[in-house]
Design an enzyme around this catalytic site. Structure first.
Site, mmCIF file in Angstrom:
data_model
loop_
_atom_site.group_PDB
_atom_site.id
_atom_site.type_symbol
_atom_site.label_atom_id
_atom_site.label_comp_id
_atom_site.label_asym_id
_atom_site.label_seq_id
_atom_site.Cartn_x
_atom_site.Cartn_y
_atom_site.Cartn_z
ATOM 1 N N HIS A 188 -2.098 14.384 -46.167
ATOM 2 C CA HIS A 188 -3.348 14.092 -45.449
ATOM 3 C C HIS A 188 -3.044 13.712 -44.009
ATOM 4 O O HIS A 188 -2.582 12.594 -43.725
ATOM 5 C CB HIS A 188 -4.112 12.974 -46.171
ATOM 6 C CG HIS A 188 -5.461 12.700 -45.592
ATOM 7 N ND1 HIS A 188 -6.051 11.464 -45.615
ATOM 8 C CD2 HIS A 188 -6.344 13.524 -44.966
ATOM 9 C CE1 HIS A 188 -7.226 11.533 -45.023
ATOM 10 N NE2 HIS A 188 -7.431 12.772 -44.631
ATOM 11 N N GLU A 199 -0.641 10.661 -44.844
ATOM 12 C CA GLU A 199 -0.651 10.062 -46.179
ATOM 13 C C GLU A 199 -0.106 11.102 -47.155
ATOM 14 O O GLU A 199 -0.660 12.197 -47.261
ATOM 15 C CB GLU A 199 -2.074 9.663 -46.578
ATOM 16 C CG GLU A 199 -2.650 8.534 -45.732
ATOM 17 C CD GLU A 199 -4.098 8.194 -46.109
ATOM 18 O OE1 GLU A 199 -4.521 7.067 -45.838
ATOM 19 O OE2 GLU A 199 -4.803 9.057 -46.669
ATOM 20 N N ASN A 218 -9.239 6.010 -45.473
ATOM 21 C CA ASN A 218 -10.689 6.180 -45.614
ATOM 22 C C ASN A 218 -11.308 5.141 -46.541
ATOM 23 O O ASN A 218 -12.518 4.926 -46.529
ATOM 24 C CB ASN A 218 -11.030 7.592 -46.102
ATOM 25 C CG ASN A 218 -11.003 8.571 -44.938
ATOM 26 O OD1 ASN A 218 -11.078 8.171 -43.777
ATOM 27 N ND2 ASN A 218 -10.866 9.847 -45.247
ATOM 28 N N SER A 265 -9.322 15.515 -47.617
ATOM 29 C CA SER A 265 -9.540 14.123 -47.216
ATOM 30 C C SER A 265 -10.255 13.344 -48.298
ATOM 31 O O SER A 265 -10.332 12.124 -48.217
ATOM 32 C CB SER A 265 -10.330 14.079 -45.909
ATOM 33 O OG SER A 265 -11.450 14.917 -45.983
HETATM 34 P P1 NAI Z 1 -12.507 23.791 -40.289
HETATM 35 O O1 NAI Z 1 -13.818 24.232 -40.753
HETATM 36 O O2 NAI Z 1 -12.293 23.496 -38.837
HETATM 37 O O3 NAI Z 1 -11.397 24.862 -40.710
HETATM 38 C C1 NAI Z 1 -11.310 25.426 -41.998
HETATM 39 C C2 NAI Z 1 -10.747 26.834 -41.868
HETATM 40 O O4 NAI Z 1 -10.434 27.318 -43.173
HETATM 41 C C3 NAI Z 1 -11.729 27.824 -41.249
HETATM 42 O O5 NAI Z 1 -11.110 28.501 -40.197
HETATM 43 C C4 NAI Z 1 -12.077 28.759 -42.405
HETATM 44 O O6 NAI Z 1 -12.312 30.083 -41.992
HETATM 45 C C5 NAI Z 1 -10.847 28.676 -43.268
HETATM 46 N N1 NAI Z 1 -11.058 28.977 -44.683
HETATM 47 C C6 NAI Z 1 -12.098 28.599 -45.453
HETATM 48 N N2 NAI Z 1 -11.893 29.036 -46.718
HETATM 49 C C7 NAI Z 1 -10.697 29.679 -46.726
HETATM 50 C C8 NAI Z 1 -9.916 30.298 -47.740
HETATM 51 N N3 NAI Z 1 -10.344 30.379 -48.998
HETATM 52 N N4 NAI Z 1 -8.737 30.818 -47.396
HETATM 53 C C9 NAI Z 1 -8.291 30.765 -46.126
HETATM 54 N N5 NAI Z 1 -8.990 30.186 -45.122
HETATM 55 C C10 NAI Z 1 -10.159 29.642 -45.423
HETATM 56 O O7 NAI Z 1 -12.129 22.509 -41.183
HETATM 57 P P2 NAI Z 1 -11.103 21.331 -40.857
HETATM 58 O O8 NAI Z 1 -11.813 20.243 -40.188
HETATM 59 O O9 NAI Z 1 -9.884 21.911 -40.241
HETATM 60 O O10 NAI Z 1 -10.759 20.821 -42.331
HETATM 61 C C11 NAI Z 1 -9.899 21.502 -43.197
HETATM 62 C C12 NAI Z 1 -9.488 20.586 -44.337
HETATM 63 O O11 NAI Z 1 -8.873 19.419 -43.803
HETATM 64 C C13 NAI Z 1 -10.627 20.099 -45.225
HETATM 65 O O12 NAI Z 1 -10.169 19.980 -46.537
HETATM 66 C C14 NAI Z 1 -10.938 18.734 -44.636
HETATM 67 O O13 NAI Z 1 -11.547 17.869 -45.549
HETATM 68 C C15 NAI Z 1 -9.547 18.264 -44.282
HETATM 69 N N6 NAI Z 1 -9.468 17.223 -43.250
HETATM 70 C C16 NAI Z 1 -10.266 17.277 -42.145
HETATM 71 C C17 NAI Z 1 -10.185 16.285 -41.172
HETATM 72 C C18 NAI Z 1 -11.038 16.337 -39.953
HETATM 73 O O14 NAI Z 1 -11.143 15.306 -39.268
HETATM 74 N N7 NAI Z 1 -11.645 17.458 -39.617
HETATM 75 C C19 NAI Z 1 -9.234 15.156 -41.318
HETATM 76 C C20 NAI Z 1 -8.382 15.246 -42.466
HETATM 77 C C21 NAI Z 1 -8.531 16.227 -43.405
#
Ligand code: NAI
Length: 511
Positions: free
Chosen positions: A146, A158, A196, A125
């Site tokens: 995105h 996006e 954003n 993001s």
């Molecule tokens: P989250 O913390 O809920 O999930 C991330 C997952 O990735 C976890 O289950 C973790 O164990 C896993 N993980 C971490 N490192 C890893 C690796 N090296 N290999 C495999 N798995 C790994 O995070 P979330 O909220 O799902 O965000 C994920 C991505 O999406 C981030 O880059 C975030 O910036 C982006 N994003 C998040 C939004 C939101 O509203 N939460 C909106 C748009 C984008």
């Protein structure tokens, strides 16, 4: 560019099965693609698959998905325990932790596993797509994809191109997102991408008005919802997102633009974060969530309906600005006789008159400044409202008398509005916010981030705005919106309100 979507049945690997990865997997499997889920946290992928299965089952109960369809979608979800198991992927969507080095390491490893034609997408993001791709052997195959949270409900994707992204790759991802039932838009990898970045003023202007004690959070939220037509007010939305998260996004955009005053973070929000008032998740943000009775917006007590209401009309486009309120007053049975022009009308803006008061749409100056300029003390301003609004915001000049004020309030109450008074802040709330959203949207277009159509679609599909900011500004009148910004800049003496060169140019071209 016309490109084909990856065909249904193709293997899509989703790396990271947290909030975003699980949502993406749910959508992709339902669209007919084979999904392989990988997560380094033991049990995370299985947990996501179980959760998605439960969601499909609920959709079947509500008749929003067929039972066979749900079963097939569920069967297309597979956990994999090693990246080696995704060698057959046509597309990898990464949704792991938001950390440049970790993402770079993952993609470097992926390049050694997947085929040469496999597309690599990141759901980052805030990290530049260009930077994530920089160390790849084939940086052209990496693109930003995105999604917005919650993924199954938010249509926008996006599609972000970094400097090295192959346009054909971006086009394929765009077509594939559309095949998944999403609304994709193309954007260049710039700070905040589209949403954003362009959404910053939605929070920033409200925070500024709260800091200046224009009204309390509940009143400002109610005005944005019930006059502006936004689905949520800025403070309730910040409490939902989390003040820490929202503040961090603002800081990252501000820093990425080398301190451009347009994006200056709010001292007030910083204090909320320092206090641990993060929002719903901490039980207290702008609101206290333990309270049984949430604070109500302030509104004026009932005032008597005035006997007669007059209007001084302006010519052409300026008259159109008064039309929404004129319609509401006529519908309420006011005859709206032609009023003898008052000194208040000297600048040619359309005005409504009752009980000695002159009521104008805000033009970016305060009511007090306008009253001083025209010599008409009883000057009241109203904020922009969408056609069928239930609420209207008013600001009264410091010089305005109580009887004149009560006549205006009574007139608007008779027309079906709840009337909320805010302090006499230049540009008020909805008008100021819409003008700044349009200004930011125009700058994004001016700087080649995306097209005008894309920015309007993105703000409607990514954050549910009732209109695209550029279409909204055109609806109000571009020259009027630019005038509001110029007057805000003059009122505050700040670069924050400087007008986008694109808006300035479009106004000049239309003359
Ligand atoms: P989250 O913390 O809920 O999930 C991330 C997952 O990735 C976890 O289950 C973790 O164990 C896993 N993980 C971490 N490192 C890893 C690796 N090296 N290999 C495999 N798995 C790994 O995070 P979330 O909220 O799902 O965000 C994920 C991505 O999406 C981030 O880059 C975030 O910036 C982006 N994003 C998040 C939004 C939101 O509203 N939460 C909106 C748009 C984008």
């Amino acid at each position: 560019m016309l490109a084909k979507a990856l065909p249904p049945g193709s293997v899509v690997a989703v790396i990271g099965s947290g909030a975003m990865g699980a949502g993406i997997a749910q959508v992709v499997a339902a669209a007919g693609y084979a999904v392989k889920l990988f997560d380094t946290r033991i049990g995370a992928a299985d947990g996501a698959i179980a959760q998605i299965g439960a969601i499909y089952a609920r959709l079947v109960e509500k008749s929003r998905m067929g039972a066979a369809e749900a079963g097939a979608a569920r069967a297309r979800l597979r956990r994999v325990d090693s990246l080696k198991d995704i060698a057959d992927a046509a597309l990898v969507v990464e949704a792991i932790v938001e950390n440049l080095e970790v993402k770079r390491m993952l993609f470097a490893e992926l390049e050694g596993v997947v085929g040469d034609d496999c597309i690599l997408a990141t759901n980052t993001s805030s990290i530049p797509v260009t930077a994530i791709a920089a160390r790849l052997m084939r940086p052209g195959r990496l693109v930003g994809m995105h999604f917005f949270n919650p993924v199954p409900l938010m249509a926008l994707v996006e599609v972000i191109s970094g400097l090295a992204t192959d346009p054909a790759v971006a086009a394929t991802v765009f077509a594939t997102a559309a095949a998944w039932g999403k609304e994709p838009v193309h954007a260049r990898s710039t700070p905040g991408f589209i949403v954003n970045r362009v959404a910053r003023p939605f929070y920033a202007e409200a925070l500024r008005l709260l800091s200046e004690q224009a009204a309390d959070a509940a009143t400002l939220d109610a005005i944005m919802r019930q006059a502006g037509g936004f689905r949520m007010g800025p403070f309730e939305l910040m409490d939902l997102i989390g003040n820490d998260v929202n503040f961090a996004v603002t800081c990252s955009v501000f820093e990425a633009f080398y301190g451009d005053p347009r994006f200056t973070p709010s001292v007030l929000q910083r204090e909320m974060v320092d206090a641990g008032f993060l929002g719903r998740k901490s039980g207290r943000g702008f609101y206290r969530y333990a309270d049984n009775a949430p604070p109500q917006p302030s509104q004026e007590p009932p005032c008597a309906r005035p006997g007669s209401v007059g209007m001084t009309m302006a010519a052409g486009a300026r008259a159109a600005l008064a039309a929404p309120l004129e319609r509401r007053l006529v519908a309420a049975g006011f005859a709206l006789g032609e009023h003898t022009p008052l000194p208040a009308d000297a600048d040619g803006a359309p005005a409504f008159h009752c009980g000695g008061a002159a009521l104008f749409l805000t033009d970016g100056r305060s009511a007090t400044v306008r009253a001083a300029a025209t010599g008409h003390a009883d000057t009241v301003l109203y904020d922009w409202f969408e056609g069928d609004a239930r609420r209207i915001a008013l600001a009264r000049a410091d010089q305005c008398g109580q009887a004149a004020w009560a006549a205006v309030v009574g007139m608007l109450q008779a027309a079906g509005f709840a009337v909320s008074r805010i302090d006499d802040a230049p540009g008020m709330l909805v008008m100021r916010t819409v003008a700044m959203l349009a200004n930011e949207a125009a700058d994004a277009v001016h700087q080649g981030v995306c097209s005008a159509e894309a920015v309007d679609l993105a703000m409607q599909k990514g954050v549910n705005y009732p209109r695209g900011p550029l279409a909204w500004a055109a609806h109000i009148g571009l020259d009027y919106v630019v005038g509001v910004l110029d007057k805000l800049a003059a009122s505050y003496g700040e670069q924050r309100y400087r007008v986008s060169p694109l808006l300035r140019r479009q106004v000049a071209a239309a003359r």
